[in-house]
Design a protein around this motif. Structure first.
Motif, mmCIF file in Angstrom:
data_model
loop_
_atom_site.group_PDB
_atom_site.id
_atom_site.type_symbol
_atom_site.label_atom_id
_atom_site.label_comp_id
_atom_site.label_asym_id
_atom_site.label_seq_id
_atom_site.Cartn_x
_atom_site.Cartn_y
_atom_site.Cartn_z
ATOM 1 N N PHE A 1 0.866 -1.238 0.077
ATOM 2 C CA PHE A 1 0.051 -0.185 0.221
ATOM 3 C C PHE A 1 0.971 1.255 0.097
ATOM 4 N N LYS A 2 0.472 2.282 -0.730
ATOM 5 C CA LYS A 2 1.230 3.396 -0.845
ATOM 6 C C LYS A 2 0.909 4.603 -0.066
ATOM 7 N N ARG A 3 1.721 5.048 0.906
ATOM 8 C CA ARG A 3 1.180 6.027 1.832
ATOM 9 C C ARG A 3 0.465 7.342 1.327
ATOM 10 N N PRO A 4 -0.612 7.908 1.916
ATOM 11 C CA PRO A 4 -1.072 9.000 1.216
ATOM 12 C C PRO A 4 -0.085 10.071 1.146
ATOM 13 N N GLY A 5 -0.152 10.766 -0.019
ATOM 14 C CA GLY A 5 0.623 11.997 -0.321
ATOM 15 C C GLY A 5 1.840 11.705 -0.611
ATOM 16 N N VAL A 6 2.511 10.286 -1.086
ATOM 17 C CA VAL A 6 3.697 10.078 -1.365
ATOM 18 C C VAL A 6 4.155 10.688 -2.827
ATOM 19 N N ASP B 1 -6.323 8.691 6.069
ATOM 20 C CA ASP B 1 -6.424 10.231 6.509
ATOM 21 C C ASP B 1 -4.906 10.740 6.726
ATOM 22 N N ASP B 2 -3.994 9.974 6.566
ATOM 23 C CA ASP B 2 -2.677 10.434 6.968
ATOM 24 C C ASP B 2 -1.860 11.602 6.158
ATOM 25 N N THR B 3 -1.371 12.692 6.889
ATOM 26 C CA THR B 3 -0.745 13.770 5.915
ATOM 27 C C THR B 3 0.486 13.898 6.417
ATOM 28 N N ALA B 4 1.042 12.925 7.116
ATOM 29 C CA ALA B 4 2.380 13.254 7.688
ATOM 30 C C ALA B 4 3.620 13.695 6.657
ATOM 31 N N LEU B 5 3.499 12.922 5.268
ATOM 32 C CA LEU B 5 4.422 13.305 4.271
ATOM 33 C C LEU B 5 4.421 14.798 3.858
ATOM 34 N N LEU B 6 2.949 14.985 3.617
ATOM 35 C CA LEU B 6 2.811 16.525 3.251
ATOM 36 C C LEU B 6 2.858 17.463 4.238
ATOM 37 N N ASP B 7 2.937 17.226 5.434
ATOM 38 C CA ASP B 7 3.112 18.102 6.460
ATOM 39 C C ASP B 7 4.513 18.570 6.556
ATOM 40 N N PHE B 8 5.472 17.515 6.166
ATOM 41 C CA PHE B 8 6.853 17.636 6.141
ATOM 42 C C PHE B 8 7.485 18.533 5.148
ATOM 43 N N ILE B 9 6.664 18.825 4.035
ATOM 44 C CA ILE B 9 7.139 19.324 2.818
ATOM 45 C C ILE B 9 7.573 20.903 3.241
ATOM 46 N N PRO B 10 6.832 21.786 3.919
ATOM 47 C CA PRO B 10 7.299 23.070 4.186
ATOM 48 C C PRO B 10 8.735 23.267 5.002
#
Length: 252
Positions: free
Chosen positions: A91-96, A192-201
């Motif tokens: 499974f691919k993590r959301p936002g990858v 609903d995980d957003t951890a990868l996207l949260d790290f972008i900034p």
């Protein structure tokens, strides 16, 4: 793995055999023992050490300023499970997709995992269709120590001050904790995980500001949720800048 566990026992048995032989033929037995022990040590080292001291090729001269973002695979970018009914599922993590595509503009991206090549290669081919990941390192590139496979960032052939290791198990899987960027480990139930996207900034800011050494920066975030703390610090910085601007207007 079983081969690794059996090596010390084989060495002990072999040494006992050679000792008994040495009583009768001392010189030849000692020479034979030394040669054989050297071969055994080389075998053990081949199982426990990365296969080379330079896991990555040299950076091009025009890329010396670029930071290297090292990513773990399982429970960081993907999650895989096995059941009797379905077999292996990945499974691919959301936002990858957005994470890789955006940060490939700023970083040299490397996947460094303790999985075997036969698993890593097909997974990366399906995961990274836009070829954002520049290099992939698997189990032979890890250091085997205390029953675990560790990522040894000192073997990457990169400036250690410009390496970040992002992993759901960062501090438990890396020999250089000062380069670790912990992220919440992910399993496929959390859609609903957003951890990868949260790290972008935060990661984009690091690449753009280009600190001379990332390790003191990461140390300042120790014990914090980095994305949340980065936003808090950014807002505080903006507030101070606004206050300074207003003071300047007042004194004029």
């Amino acid at each position: 793995m079983e081969a690794l566990r059996s090596i010390p026992c084989l060495v002990q048995k072999f040494q006992g055999l050679l000792y008994s032989t040495a009583m009768a033929v001392p010189t030849k037995a000692v020479e034979f023992y030394l040669d054989s022990r050297r071969l055994i040590e080389e075998l053990v080292q081949s199982y426990t050490e990365p296969y080379t001291d330079k896991l990555l090729p040299d950076l091009l001269p025009q890329e010396q300023h670029v930071f290297t973002l090292v990513l773990d695979l399982n429970e960081t970018l993907i999650h895989y499970i096995w059941t009797r009914d379905t077999g292996w599922q990945t499974f691919k993590r959301p936002g990858v997709d957005a994470f890789l595509e955006h940060l490939a503009q700023f970083y040299e991206i490397v996947v460094y995992t303790d999985e075997q090549n036969m698993f890593v290669d097909p997974v990366i081919e399906r995961l990274d269709t836009k070829h954002c990941i520049r290099y992939r390192l698997s189990r032979p590139a890890t250091k085997y120590q205390d029953g675990k496979h560790f990522r040894d960032l000192s073997k990457l052939n990169r400036n250690p001050g410009k390496v970040l290791y992002l992993s759901g198990h960062a501090l438990e899987s890396c020999l250089q904790p000062e380069n670790c960027v912990p992220i919440k480990a992910w399993q496929q139930q959390d859609i609903d995980d957003t951890a990868l996207l949260d790290f972008i900034p935060f990661l984009e800011f690091v690449a753009r500001s280009s600190p001379s050494d990332i390790r003191p920066v990461l140390a300042s975030y120790e014990g914090c949720d980095i994305p949340s703390e980065f936003i808090r610090r950014s807002k505080e910085h903006q507030r101070r800048m606004q206050e300074q601007k207003h003071r300047g207007r007042f004194w004029k």
